[in-house]
Design an enzyme around this catalytic site. Structure first.
Site: not given
Length: 462
Positions: A238, A312
């Site tokens: 990020k 996830r």
């Protein structure tokens, strides 16, 4: 959270607080005398939203409080009193049916996170309430929300996978439950390869928390929370702006612990199970890579499209474990996608389920609990966006268009749940961007209060 700032005293002589709008202020002020009217005018008080006026008696002692509340204001608007009133005891002058929301807003607004700073030594205001408030139940809610807020607000330097697991251990020990923690390479031996893959790059070993409470004969309610204590994005790193709030990436785990706290404190007759994959998505030579194919607990092979969609993956292994027990209800909560925030903003988390009755029931309780949620569709035609040429499934949208990010994440997770009677997925933000009544800036247990109200209605406790 200090529930002592709310007290039961229906005959209280505490200073009365009058919620008013502009019209109401103009009508009420003359009852306190001409001096009060002149004082209000000099103070610029008109009853606009958020304005507060301490009406003094002849000796300068507060006689009453007027607080501006717009007619269309949030039911939690009176919570702002917790930040604006000086120390002392106060009682609301309002209808009995409005007492609960006022007390809830006040209590939620009273939260302070003071682990790293000297606590304020000035006196705090206390709200005296009457028959319309169930203080015991309110205390259960406040303790749960306070736990979640404390966990989310704690930086990753002091809240790693071990500390998150310890929080679950303490909570369940306090209520007579039991907890098993699977750590490090033992995750591979016990069938959690994706939890291990996401967490193995950190020097803080990944863990899976599996906690149980309640009677085996009671309905099975299983909560699964994403416990990524910090998310660098992995090798798909990020930017710095994207990492600024990543201490909150364990907000799903915090929210399910909040809900578990409420359930156990209220003694709801359920067999409660909480599963938390606790990991740090770090970067090292052992980090998993874009293009890798991971095995999963369920036997589905997963192609990695982007290492910054790690949540996830750990949830999938945890959901597969939860599903093996064929529970009556599985709830998972995760700070999963930016797409959910683009669609609904930070205050309105989406939830996904195929159970129409549960969805309608939850929507009602979200409204009455003042804990907003919004149902989004599990749109099955979008499952093709998860196609992989080399594995059973890709874990991100591979269509190239970047559409339906939150929906496709939910669809990915749905592949790992088959036996549960009802499954619900929450894509929460877990954070209040600014101070508002009932929602101080910082970590938040989104969805937990609504779910507790729903579960308490379905499984009444003591």
């Amino acid at each position: 959270m200090r529930s002592s700032l709310i007290a039961f005293d229906p005959a209280s002589t505490a200073i009365p607080v009058h919620p008013v709008d502009k019209e109401g202020a103009a009508g009420l002020l003359p009852s306190f005398g001409e001096a009060a009217r002149v004082y209000a005018e000099a103070s610029g008080f008109e009853g606009t939203s958020g304005q507060l006026l301490l009406v003094p008696d002849a000796g300068g002692v507060p006689l009453a409080v007027l607080f501006g509340v717009a007619k269309d204001a949030s039911p939690l608007a009176l919570g702002d009193l917790a930040r604006k009133l000086p120390g002392g005891d106060y009682r609301l002058v309002c209808a009995p049916e409005d007492q609960h929301d006022a007390a809830l807003g006040f209590a939620l607004s009273s939260y302070r996170f003071e682990r790293y700073r000297k606590p304020a030594d000035k006196p705090r205001p206390r709200l005296m309430v009457g028959e319309g408030v169930d203080l015991e139940r309110l205390g259960h809610v406040l303790n749960g929300v306070g736990l979640a807020r404390d966990l989310v607000n704690t930086p990753a330097s002091d809240l790693g996978p071990a500390e998150l697991a310890d929080a679950a251990l303490k909570l369940f020990a306090d209520h007579g439950g039991r907890v098993r923690v699977i750590e490090g390479d033992a995750l591979l031996d016990e069938g959690f390869p994706m939890v291990h893959a996401v967490g193995r790059a950190s020097d803080r070993a990944p863990r899976l928390v599996d906690a149980l409470w309640g009677e085996e004969t009671h309905p099975k309610v299983t909560l699964v929370g994403k416990g990524v204590v910090f998310d660098t994005g992995g090798l798909d790193i990020k930017p710095s702006s994207g990492m600024a709030l990543m201490k909150k990436d364990m907000g799903g785990a915090a929210s399910v612990l909040a809900l578990a706290s409420m359930i156990m404190a209220a003694g709801l007759p359920v067999r409660l199970r909480v599963i938390i994959p606790a990991v740090e998505n770090a970067i090292s030579g052992s980090a998993f890579r874009p293009g890798d194919v991971l095995a999963s607990r369920k036997g589905i092979s997963v192609e990695i499209g982007n290492t910054d969609a790690e949540g996830r993956l750990v949830l999938a292994d945890a959901l597969a474990l939860a599903d093996e027990d064929a529970p009556d209800l599985v709830i998972d909560m995760a700070t999963l996608t930016g797409a959910a925030r683009v669609a609904l903003g930070p205050d309105l988390p989406p939830f996904y389920t195929d159970d129409e009755g549960f969805a309608a029931d939850l929507a009602r309780h979200a409204d009455t609990a003042r804990d907003p949620l919004w149902r989004m569709p599990l749109w099955r035609p979008y499952e093709s966006y998860l196609d992989s040429r080399i594995a059973d499934i890709n874990h991100i949208n591979t269509s190239g268009a970047g559409f339906a990010g939150s929906i496709t994440a939910a669809l990915f997770l749905s592949r790992f749940v088959e036996k549960a009677a009802i499954w619900v997925h929450f894509d929460i933000y877990g954070w209040n961007p600014a101070d508002r009544p009932g929602r101080p800036q910082g970590g938040e247990a989104q969805g937990a209060r609504a779910l507790f109200d729903l579960l308490a209605s379905r499984y009444p406790g003591r």
